[in-house]
Design an enzyme around this catalytic site. Structure first.
Site, short mmCIF file in Angstrom:
data_model
loop_
_atom_site.label_atom_id
_atom_site.label_comp_id
_atom_site.label_asym_id
_atom_site.label_seq_id
_atom_site.Cartn_x
_atom_site.Cartn_y
_atom_site.Cartn_z
N HIS A 55 0.99 -1.28 0.08
CA HIS A 55 0.16 0.12 -0.01
C HIS A 55 0.92 1.35 -0.03
CE1 HIS A 55 -2.96 -3.04 1.42
NE2 HIS A 55 -3.93 -2.21 0.76
N LYS A 81 -0.91 -7.79 -4.30
CA LYS A 81 -1.82 -6.69 -4.38
C LYS A 81 -1.13 -5.48 -4.18
CE LYS A 81 -5.37 -4.40 -1.38
NZ LYS A 81 -6.10 -4.64 -0.25
N LYS A 226 -11.65 21.18 -25.39
CA LYS A 226 -12.23 21.02 -26.69
C LYS A 226 -11.34 21.45 -27.84
CE LYS A 226 -17.06 20.54 -25.18
NZ LYS A 226 -18.21 21.48 -24.96
N ASP A 262 -22.05 18.99 -30.48
CA ASP A 262 -22.58 20.04 -29.59
C ASP A 262 -23.37 20.91 -30.22
OD1 ASP A 262 -21.40 19.54 -27.16
OD2 ASP A 262 -19.67 20.67 -27.43
#
Ligand code: ATR
Length: 403
Positions: A55, A81, A226, A262
């Site tokens: 971890h 893990k 965009k 759009d």
């Protein structure tokens, strides 16, 4: 198949998950101990099937190096893990790229920016993923409770053939895209999952590099990306190129295609606009697309923007008008990124006033107060999202295994 494991404070059986993990880190299956999870620094492993865990609550370090350390410390572990903190979406994509090379590793990124690693675990052969049964049982940052994982993302139906879709931009929290698109995928039996990802302009280049290595099918693009995304595309739809803004990416045959849904969506909401005066507030990506479609549909368009130069250059490129003050209008659209870009006095009773943002902006509230015909951002959102689904449909053709 990925087993779902619920961390619990007190042992309880649940049909919603395959495993229960108690506070002493024993994972139970049908009431019997199945795995025990130990920290990798534990000198001697207990008997049985052991998960050796690493971890890191600070960052996501070099994952190959971490795996090597775990394997050297405990070569006989049943599973390894690796749970690390995502400080950006790039950390999460790095984790997915790592998992792609190492199936059977339990790998995930913690924190809100790690959500995609938890949601897409079945795509990457991750053997166990952790999802608490309720908020009170959350024991690591970014965990998504099992009902959300199943009801929104349809976790148990995801598999290694599932394509990843999502929204990129910053902020993304207001978008209902995860609800809308995952629902469509399920109803139309399209093998996809849609996840919202915070991506800042400085991260875009690396994000695109990772996305090419991962099983992406398509992306929605929002502010402020965009226009920034254009240089990274292999092909651009001619209309979107003219609009100068992209809100949809399609990953197909090793290439990234850009489109814009759009403009038409906004104009479809407004229906008849011929010879009507539409004043568009803003000159960014969204404004460009809407202005382009409005000009195409023969509306009289006037751009008004905080930075007048941008209004002028957009107007010149489209052959429409621009102004530094708000002229008379039939329709007024707020395509800026702010809640109230004008004076309330500029709102005229009876006129159509449209907001494209997906929350109750001050602009919308004022329009309602003034007796305007106020249209919120949801109708446009739904139309542009439906058009995105059509553009993404092709990406499922090569691989139809689903659910
Ligand atoms: P999008 O892709 O959603 O259009 P964008 O490209 O970041 O987002 O564009 C944001 C728009 O909101 C721009 O027109 C911006 O005006 P400037 O060109 O002057 O930057 C406008 N905007 C942002 N903050 C504003 C503010 N405080 N007042 C008025 N307009 C604002």
């Amino acid at each position: 198949m990925t087993l779902l494991c619920a961390p619990v404070k007190q042992f309880k059986q649940s049909e919603k998950v395959d495993l229960i993990e108690t506070i002493d880190k024993t994972l139970y299956q049908q009431g019997r101990p199945r795995y025990v999870d130990v920290d990798w620094k534990t000198p001697v492993l207990p008997p049985g099937d052991v998960i050796v865990s690493y971890h890191n609550y600070e960052e996501t370090p070099d994952l190959e190096a971490v795996l090597k350390i775990l394997q050297q410390a405990h070569p006989k572990a049943h599973f390894y893990k690796i749970a690390t903190m995502a400080t950006s979406t790039l950390d999460s994509l790095r984790m997915l790229d790592f998992l792609q090379k190492h199936p059977k590793i339990i790998g995930l990124c913690m924190g809100e920016l790690g959500a995609i690693t938890r949601i897409s675990a079945p795509i990457f052969h991750v053997p166990i993923m952790y999802a608490p049964l309720c908020e009170e049982d959350i024991n690591a940052p970014g965990q998504i409770i099992v009902d959300q994982l199943q009801e929104i993302y349809h976790f148990s139906q995801l598999n290694p053939e599932t394509k990843i879709f999502g929204l990129i931009g910053d902020p993304v929290h207001r978008s209902p895209g995860h609800l809308y698109h995952n629902d469509v995928f399920r109803k139309k039996t399209r093998n996809g999952v849609y996840v919202k990802m915070v991506v800042r302009p400085s991260e875009l280049s690396d994000f695109i590099d990772f996305s090419k290595k991962l099983p992406f099918g398509g992306l929605s693009v929002t502010a402020p990306l965009k226009e920034a995304v254009i240089p990274f595309l292999d092909e651009i739809d001619p209309t979107a190129r003219d609009q100068g803004a992209i809100n949809t990416l399609v990953f197909k045959k090793g290439k990234i295609f850009g489109y814009n849904t759009d403009g038409d969506a906004a104009l479809d909401v407004l229906s008849d606009v011929i010879h009507k005066t539409i004043v568009i507030l803003g000159a960014g990506g969204a404004a460009k697309a809407i202005a382009y479609s409005a000009v195409q549909r023969k509306a009289e368009v006037v751009i008004v923007n905080r930075t007048a130069d941008k209004a002028r250059s957009l107007a010149e490129s489209l052959g429409c008008g621009w102004s530094q003050t708000i002229p008379k209008y039939d329709i007024l659209i707020n395509a800026t990124s702010v809640s109230m870009p004008i004076d309330e006095d500029d709102l005229v009773q009876g006129k159509t006033v449209m907001e494209i943002a997906l929350y109750e902006t001050e602009f919308l509230k004022a329009a309602r107060r003034k007796g305007c015909q106020a249209i919120d951002g949801m109708p446009m959102y739904l139309k542009q999202a439906a058009a995105q689904q059509e553009l993404w449909f092709d990406t499922f053709q090569s691989n139809r295994r689903c659910c």
